[in-house]
Design a protein around this motif. Structure first.
Motif, PDB file in Angstrom:
ATOM      1  N   HIS A 755       0.773  -1.106   0.037  1.00  0.00           N
ATOM      2  CA  HIS A 755       0.052   0.058  -0.036  1.00  0.00           C
ATOM      3  C   HIS A 755       0.907   1.358   0.111  1.00  0.00           C
ATOM      4  O   HIS A 755       1.873   1.473   0.536  1.00  0.00           O
ATOM      5  CB  HIS A 755      -0.853   0.128   1.284  1.00  0.00           C
ATOM      6  N   SER A 795     -10.052   0.628   4.322  1.00  0.00           N
ATOM      7  CA  SER A 795     -11.076  -0.040   3.165  1.00  0.00           C
ATOM      8  C   SER A 795     -10.061  -0.741   1.986  1.00  0.00           C
ATOM      9  O   SER A 795     -10.485  -1.917   1.431  1.00  0.00           O
ATOM     10  CB  SER A 795     -11.807   0.984   2.606  1.00  0.00           C
ATOM     11  N   GLU A 796      -9.125  -0.089   1.446  1.00  0.00           N
ATOM     12  CA  GLU A 796      -8.304  -0.422   0.511  1.00  0.00           C
ATOM     13  C   GLU A 796      -7.466  -1.524   0.714  1.00  0.00           C
ATOM     14  O   GLU A 796      -7.402  -2.772   0.075  1.00  0.00           O
ATOM     15  CB  GLU A 796      -7.194   0.485   0.026  1.00  0.00           C
ATOM     16  N   PHE A 799     -10.106  -4.666   0.596  1.00  0.00           N
ATOM     17  CA  PHE A 799     -10.230  -5.173  -0.644  1.00  0.00           C
ATOM     18  C   PHE A 799      -8.752  -5.894  -1.276  1.00  0.00           C
ATOM     19  O   PHE A 799      -9.149  -6.961  -1.864  1.00  0.00           O
ATOM     20  CB  PHE A 799     -10.402  -3.885  -1.631  1.00  0.00           C
ATOM     21  N   SER A 800      -7.494  -5.512  -1.005  1.00  0.00           N
ATOM     22  CA  SER A 800      -6.457  -6.182  -1.300  1.00  0.00           C
ATOM     23  C   SER A 800      -6.357  -7.666  -0.464  1.00  0.00           C
ATOM     24  O   SER A 800      -5.902  -8.730  -1.205  1.00  0.00           O
ATOM     25  CB  SER A 800      -5.281  -5.356  -1.171  1.00  0.00           C
TER      26      SER A 800
END
Length: 846
Positions: A755, A795-796, A799-800
């Motif tokens: 990230h 949140s990201e 997803f990953s």
């Protein structure tokens, strides 16, 4: 030429009175009375011996030039006022003093009072200088103590100068007090005469003698008028100027009718063209048309004045008649133009009165008749003064005019009420005179009172009521139209896309909200101006004179006492002006400080806001103190009041003071700053403003939380951005019991390291939290560079992580439960047996 100049000035000032109000009327009174300020000549011969001795003492003491001049001027003015008051006192003692002389005496007294107040204000500065120098010397030594000889001599000199000034001020105060008493006496005499004349009992309108006596004296009117005209005609013949007189008379007639016709044609062409450009176009015409009619009347009456001058009619009575005739012409033209522009019977799209076309035409006709009757009556009254007609004719005139005007008023009210009930009133347009409906009942009462006064024999009172109804209606209608015109002009000027609005935006960087607020302020100023001009005008039309109005304004401007407190309008205006200028400079300096200095220091936005706010508070307090000093407020009295209020502050205002002090602590220590992300009991959000009493916090749902500053000091507050913006993001993950925990650890760490906002140090970490009921529970902890992005980063990451676990074949389980129902098998078996058992047959009845 004397009559022309005087009359021309009077006519122009009368027109300006309708437009500008009482300020120019005061100037008119000065020009008519010709009163000069008292004390303009050499008054040395009138000084009293005590005054001369005091002046000699001042000279001997070698006073400064400015102080000596101020003290001498004050004594001279006091002596001059005393002499003037003696003359006026002997005048007022005469019970047969004419009304004109009484008015001049009141005007002269008012000038004397104003002069005394001006000179008293001039003494304030030298006295303040003496007090300041004495305060620098310190307190006087007590009994038995001594001080240096030079200091003692200087103190004695200053006390001597101060005593001279105080003596002059005392003389001036005594003279001003005597002027106030004499002015009150003159005003009382004038008011007594006014009300005696107003409530004078005369013949009733039903009395036959009113009509018989008046008709018997009508022959005198024709005889005296013929004699007057023949005398002036003979005068013209002797001077060989008949052709000039006839030419001027023809010019007067031609100008009167042609000017009136030209204004009417111009107004008709404007209305016959395209529709008005909104409400502004209507109101411009409503205000411009009566002014145009009045200007034509002024020009025509000027030519008539030239005619009187040419024939040599320069007597006082002819001058009085010409003044009344000019005023009648101007008022009639103005009223007729105003009525026609408001009603517009042939063009409903230009009409601003809420009447149908038929009702508007009837109103215009009736108003025209009323104006003609009033003009003729006013002209007959002026002619009566010239011809010295008897009171019986004047009484008969009132008996004819007043019932006619009453009938017209009643007819106007009935037409408006019938038009409103029928529903034929003007539709689809702005209603301007809706407030007039509330005046119907008071007007009915006044009409009934007029009828009762006529029957009872109070003809002057009836004339007063009817005349004031008509004249006040004209004045109020015109001022109301001017106000609506100003409102329409401001609204159109500040509308989005207008030229003025664009200029304010580009030249002064004003926002739309700021432009709207400026428009509201401008409307308020216009309303206040019209109130200050219109209210005195209406008061003078009822029972007051311009001297009374001027006295009120003078008292308000120079100051009046309420107990030990002196309230002065001039001081208040000066204080407000100084404070507004101080606030303007404060905003300029704080803006310059922020743009020029603070922005170059690269300080945190919250720190810059604290410095800017603190500077603004300091400058505002300084501006307030300077404004108080400019108003002459004694800070010693403020300290006494503050000490008295300390008890109240300790009880009733404790929370407000606590919040104020807490706000200063927040600005100084900066535990929270503008832009910080904080959590309080009421919620969490971003600090948007730290005010004097409370702090505003805007939540992430765009809701504002108002938190008292004392709560932020005394209660626990979570500040996510206090030291820096670094924060930690936590993501909880549950996997199946069949998954390899180490593989899950590696996948979570890899997702965190990929990230872009994850920090290299501290490294991301994974905790194996517990063996859950349905899953193996892990928690990923990642440090990011800006905590404000923690929700988006979490949140990201989810997803990953979901994508990576799915690619690795690792299941994210959901909770599962096995439910065992006790006695379920026995219940099923019983149901099966009941279904297999054969049904019992029922025999039919025979």
């Amino acid at each position: 030429m004397k009559i022309i100049l005087r009359s021309f000035v009077r006519v122009w000032l009368t027109l300006a009175l309708l437009l500008a109000g009482c300020v120019l009327a005061g100037a008119q009174t000065n020009s008519e009375t010709g009163a000069q300020p008292a004390g303009q000549g050499d008054l040395d011969s009138q000084r009293q011996p005590a005054a001369r001795k005091a002046e000699a003492a001042v000279t001997a003491a070698a006073l400064p030039a400015g102080i000596q001049e101020a003290a001498g001027k004050a004594r001279r003015v006091a002596a001059d006022i005393s002499q003037t008051l003696e003359d006026l006192k002997s005048k007022l003692a005469d019970p047969s003093l004419p009304a004109g002389e009484l008015a001049k005496a009141r005007e002269q007294l008012e000038l004397v009072r104003e002069r005394a107040k001006v000179v008293d204000l001039e003494l304030a500065s030298p006295l303040a200088q003496m007090d300041a120098q004495l305060s620098r010397l310190g307190p006087a030594p007590k009994e038995g103590e001594t001080e240096p000889e030079t200091v003692a001599k200087q103190r004695a000199d200053l006390n001597q100068v101060r005593g001279v000034l105080l003596g002059a001020q005392a003389q001036l105060a005594l003279a001003a007090g005597a002027a106030d008493q004499l002015a009150s006496q003159a005003g009382q005499i004038e008011r007594t005469r006014y009300f005696d004349r107003l409530f004078k009992l005369e013949k009733s309108i039903l009395a036959p003698s009113l009509w018989t006596d008046g008709l018997a004296k009508t022959s005198d009117v024709w005889a005296r008028t013929t004699r007057l005209v023949n005398g002036y005609y003979q005068l013209i013949t002797e001077n060989n100027s008949a052709w000039v007189a006839w030419f001027l008379l023809a010019a007067f007639i031609v100008l009167s009718f042609s000017g009136y016709y030209a204004c009417r044609v111009l107004a008709h062409r404007v209305r016959a063209g395209k529709a008005p450009n909104g409400e502004l176009g209507k109101l411009v015409r409503v205000v411009a048309v009566p002014i145009g009619y009045a200007l034509v009347a002024v020009i025509a009456t000027t030519v008539f004045g030239l005619l009187l001058f040419e024939i040599g009619a320069e007597s006082a009575r002819i001058e009085q008649f010409y003044t009344a005739f000019s005023l009648m012409m101007v008022m009639f033209a103005f009223a007729r133009g105003l009525a026609r522009s408001i009603l517009s019977p042939t063009r409903p799209d230009w009409r601003i009165a809420n009447l149908s076309s038929q009702a508007a035409q009837k109103w215009l006709n009736l108003l025209t008749i009323a104006f003609v009757i009033m003009a003729a009556s006013y002209l007959f009254e002026a002619l009566s003064q010239v011809l010295n007609l008897s009171d019986d004719l004047k009484a008969m005139r009132r008996g004819i005019v007043l019932p006619a005007l009453m009938i017209i008023l009643v007819r106007l009210i009935l037409i408006a009420q019938r038009d409103r009930r029928s529903g034929d009133a003007l539709q689809g347009s702005t209603v301007y005179f809706s407030w007039a409906a509330y005046l119907v009942q008071p007007i009915w009462l006044l009409v009934i009172a007029t009828g009762v006064a006529l029957i009872a024999g109070y003809l002057t009172l009836a004339t007063y009521i009817v005349a004031n109804i008509v004249i006040i209606s004209i004045v109020v209608s015109f001022l109301y139209c001017v106000r609506r015109l100003a409102d329409a002009f401001v609204a159109q000027s500040i509308s989005e896309g207008s030229r003025i609005s664009n200029t304010l935006k580009h030249a002064f960087s004003m926002s739309e909200q700021g432009i709207k607020r400026s428009g509201i302020a401008l409307n308020a100023i216009v309303d206040l101006t019209l109130l200050l001009l219109g209210l005195p005008l209406l008061l003078t039309l009822t029972a007051l004179s311009w001297v009374d109005v001027r006295s009120w304004f003078s008292t308000a401007f120079f100051g009046f006492d309420i107990g030990d407190i002196t309230i002065s309008l001039s001081s208040i205006l000066l204080a407000i002006t100084v404070f507004v200028v101080g606030l303007t400079l404060t905003r300029f300096v704080t803006g310059w400080l922020d743009r020029r200095i603070l922005s170059a220091t690269e300080l945190d936005a919250g720190v810059r806001n604290s410095i800017r706010t603190g500077a603004s508070y300091t400058a505002t307090i300084l501006a307030l103190l300077v404004a108080f000093a400019a108003a002459g407020v004694n800070f010693g009295n403020i300290a006494i009041v503050a000490g008295a209020l300390s008890v109240g502050i300790g009880f009733g205002l404790q929370s407000i003071v606590n919040n104020f002090v807490s706000g200063l602590i927040l600005l100084a220590e900066r535990p929270i700053k503008v832009g910080d992300w904080v959590s309080v009991t009421a919620g969490e959000g971003t600090v948007t403003k730290i005010n004097v009493r409370a702090t505003e916090i805007e939540t992430f749902d765009r809701c504002s939380i108002i938190v008292p500053n004392s709560s932020l000091i005394s209660d626990a507050v979570q500040n996510w951005t206090h030291g820096d913006l670094m924060g930690r993001c936590r993501v909880a993950v549950g996997v199946s019991y069949d998954a390899d925990p180490q593989q899950v650890h590696d996948i979570l760490v890899k997702c965190a390291e990929e990230h872009p906002r994850a920090m290299v140090y501290p490294l991301p970490s994974v905790l194996f939290k517990e063996f859950g009921a349905s899953s193996l529970d892990f928690e990923l902890r990642v440090f990011i560079d800006d905590v404000n992005w923690v929700a988006f980063v979490a949140s990201e990451l989810r997803f990953s992580i979901h994508k990576a676990l799915k690619e690795a074949g690792i299941e994210i389980p959901f909770p599962q439960r096995d439910i065992n129902v006790r006695g379920f098998q026995e219940a099923v078996a019983e149901a099966v047996r009941a279904e297999a058992k054969p049904a019992r047959k029922v025999k039919p009845k025979e």
